[in-house]
Write a protein that holds these residues in place. Structure first.
Motif, mmCIF file in Angstrom:
data_model
loop_
_atom_site.group_PDB
_atom_site.id
_atom_site.type_symbol
_atom_site.label_atom_id
_atom_site.label_comp_id
_atom_site.label_asym_id
_atom_site.label_seq_id
_atom_site.Cartn_x
_atom_site.Cartn_y
_atom_site.Cartn_z
ATOM 1 N N MET A 1 0.844 -1.177 0.000
ATOM 2 C CA MET A 1 0.000 0.000 0.000
ATOM 3 C C MET A 1 0.893 1.245 0.000
ATOM 4 N N SER A 2 0.531 2.216 -0.800
ATOM 5 C CA SER A 2 1.334 3.431 -0.913
ATOM 6 C C SER A 2 1.135 4.345 0.284
ATOM 7 N N GLN A 3 2.213 4.991 0.656
ATOM 8 C CA GLN A 3 2.151 5.988 1.716
ATOM 9 C C GLN A 3 2.267 7.365 1.090
ATOM 10 N N TYR A 4 1.620 8.323 1.746
ATOM 11 C CA TYR A 4 1.610 9.688 1.260
ATOM 12 C C TYR A 4 2.349 10.590 2.224
ATOM 13 N N GLU A 5 3.168 11.467 1.666
ATOM 14 C CA GLU A 5 3.833 12.508 2.434
ATOM 15 C C GLU A 5 2.874 13.695 2.477
ATOM 16 N N VAL A 6 2.581 14.160 3.681
ATOM 17 C CA VAL A 6 1.698 15.311 3.881
ATOM 18 C C VAL A 6 2.542 16.356 4.586
ATOM 19 N N GLU A 7 2.778 17.506 3.939
ATOM 20 C CA GLU A 7 3.714 18.456 4.528
ATOM 21 C C GLU A 7 3.366 19.893 4.204
ATOM 22 N N LEU A 8 3.783 20.757 5.101
ATOM 23 C CA LEU A 8 3.774 22.200 4.884
ATOM 24 C C LEU A 8 5.174 22.710 5.205
ATOM 25 N N LYS A 9 5.608 23.720 4.433
ATOM 26 C CA LYS A 9 6.934 24.314 4.623
ATOM 27 C C LYS A 9 6.744 25.809 4.815
ATOM 28 N N PHE A 10 7.505 26.393 5.744
ATOM 29 C CA PHE A 10 7.380 27.814 6.060
ATOM 30 C C PHE A 10 8.751 28.468 6.140
ATOM 31 N N PRO A 11 8.877 29.687 5.616
ATOM 32 C CA PRO A 11 10.116 30.428 5.859
ATOM 33 C C PRO A 11 10.193 30.791 7.337
ATOM 34 N N VAL A 12 11.384 30.701 7.903
ATOM 35 C CA VAL A 12 11.585 30.995 9.327
ATOM 36 C C VAL A 12 12.798 31.902 9.464
ATOM 37 N N ALA A 13 12.588 33.044 10.092
ATOM 38 C CA ALA A 13 13.685 33.998 10.286
ATOM 39 C C ALA A 13 14.574 33.601 11.459
ATOM 40 N N LYS A 71 1.686 15.988 -7.074
ATOM 41 C CA LYS A 71 0.985 16.536 -5.913
ATOM 42 C C LYS A 71 -0.525 16.413 -6.111
ATOM 43 N N LEU A 72 -1.217 16.027 -5.030
ATOM 44 C CA LEU A 72 -2.673 16.016 -5.055
ATOM 45 C C LEU A 72 -3.169 17.449 -4.930
ATOM 46 N N ASP A 73 -4.363 17.710 -5.418
ATOM 47 C CA ASP A 73 -4.943 19.047 -5.332
ATOM 48 C C ASP A 73 -5.401 19.287 -3.894
ATOM 49 N N SER A 74 -4.616 20.056 -3.142
ATOM 50 C CA SER A 74 -4.874 20.265 -1.721
ATOM 51 C C SER A 74 -4.073 21.462 -1.238
ATOM 52 N N PRO A 75 -4.576 22.178 -0.216
ATOM 53 C CA PRO A 75 -3.786 23.283 0.334
ATOM 54 C C PRO A 75 -2.539 22.803 1.091
ATOM 55 N N VAL A 76 -2.523 21.542 1.483
ATOM 56 C CA VAL A 76 -1.369 20.943 2.144
ATOM 57 C C VAL A 76 -0.705 20.029 1.122
ATOM 58 N N LYS A 77 0.596 20.220 0.891
ATOM 59 C CA LYS A 77 1.289 19.402 -0.106
ATOM 60 C C LYS A 77 1.173 17.932 0.276
ATOM 61 N N THR A 78 0.585 17.138 -0.624
ATOM 62 C CA THR A 78 0.336 15.723 -0.375
ATOM 63 C C THR A 78 0.655 14.947 -1.645
ATOM 64 N N PRO A 173 2.790 29.676 4.103
ATOM 65 C CA PRO A 173 3.450 28.454 3.646
ATOM 66 C C PRO A 173 4.087 28.646 2.273
ATOM 67 N N GLU A 174 5.234 28.030 2.106
ATOM 68 C CA GLU A 174 5.982 28.066 0.847
ATOM 69 C C GLU A 174 5.605 26.821 0.058
ATOM 70 N N LYS A 175 5.004 26.997 -1.088
ATOM 71 C CA LYS A 175 4.546 25.863 -1.889
ATOM 72 C C LYS A 175 5.652 25.274 -2.769
ATOM 73 N N ARG A 176 6.670 26.070 -3.064
ATOM 74 C CA ARG A 176 7.748 25.585 -3.923
ATOM 75 C C ARG A 176 8.667 24.630 -3.170
ATOM 76 N N SER A 177 9.246 23.713 -3.905
ATOM 77 C CA SER A 177 10.250 22.813 -3.330
ATOM 78 C C SER A 177 11.563 23.580 -3.195
ATOM 79 N N TYR A 178 12.491 23.021 -2.407
ATOM 80 C CA TYR A 178 13.819 23.626 -2.317
ATOM 81 C C TYR A 178 14.486 23.636 -3.692
ATOM 82 N N LEU A 179 14.271 22.589 -4.462
ATOM 83 C CA LEU A 179 14.833 22.537 -5.812
ATOM 84 C C LEU A 179 14.315 23.696 -6.652
#
Length: 187
Positions: A1-13, A71-78, A173-179
């Motif tokens: 069964m496939s697992q999904y990564e569910v993540e949010l990324k934020f800039p932090v000063a 990516k699935l269509d979602s406000p949280v990268k999944t 939240p930052e939607k772009r990947s580090y790449l």
């Protein structure tokens, strides 16, 4: 069964302030690692367009390979994430890298970062969260909040990740990947 990564990324000063906040909340430090991620593009389709990723990640020089699905269509990268360590026959990832190049994959870029990770126990029955504090070369400092979920638990995981980010006061939240950020910075 496939697992999904569910993540949010934020800039932090201020990573130190967020680190203190995590420890004050009982987050368990998992250590600091050096990551070097080499990304590849498929010979017949553009991963930038399909929102997929293929990389060889070297964690403190120990290699693993990762495929991230669209990516699935979602406000949280999944998205689906498949990852496994490379074994004794490829102790530095060079054999896998050579195979990918021979198959027509093109090396895109390398993302280097220092990653400090914390485990956060869930308040409700759910998967454990991982919070990482990333100092990404040529990109900046970020926090990622991540949970791994099975298909039937994606909604709960997304809600949990969002709620925990809000409780930490993380915004924008930052939607772009580090790449993607690195490629745009190098423009």
């Amino acid at each position: 069964m496939s697992q999904y990564e569910v993540e949010l990324k934020f800039p932090v000063a201020n990573l130190a302030a967020l680190r203190r906040q995590l420890i004050d909340r009982g987050a368990r430090p998992l250590g600091i690692q050096q990551h070097r991620d080499t990304y590849y593009n498929h010979p017949c389709r553009d991963f930038a367009e399909t929102h997929e990723a293929l990389r060889i990640r070297r964690v403190d020089d120990q290699p693993m390979i990762t495929y991230k699905g669209a990516k699935l269509d979602s406000p949280v990268k999944t998205r689906i994430e498949l990852e496994w360590a490379l074994g004794a026959g490829d102790v530095d990832g060079s054999n896998t890298e050579a195979m990918l190049v021979h198959l027509g994959f093109r090396r895109v870029a390398e993302v280097a970062k220092q990653r400090e990770s914390f485990a956060v126990q869930p308040e409700a029955p759910s998967s454990e969260l991982t919070v990482t504090l990333d100092d990404v070369q040529r990109v900046g400092t970020y926090a990622e909040i991540e949970c791994i979920a099975e298909a039937d638990g994606i909604g709960r995981a997304q809600e949990y990740v969002q709620a925990f980010a809000e409780s930490l006061g993380l915004q924008n939240p930052e939607k772009r990947s580090y790449l993607r950020m690195l490629l745009q910075a190098d423009g």
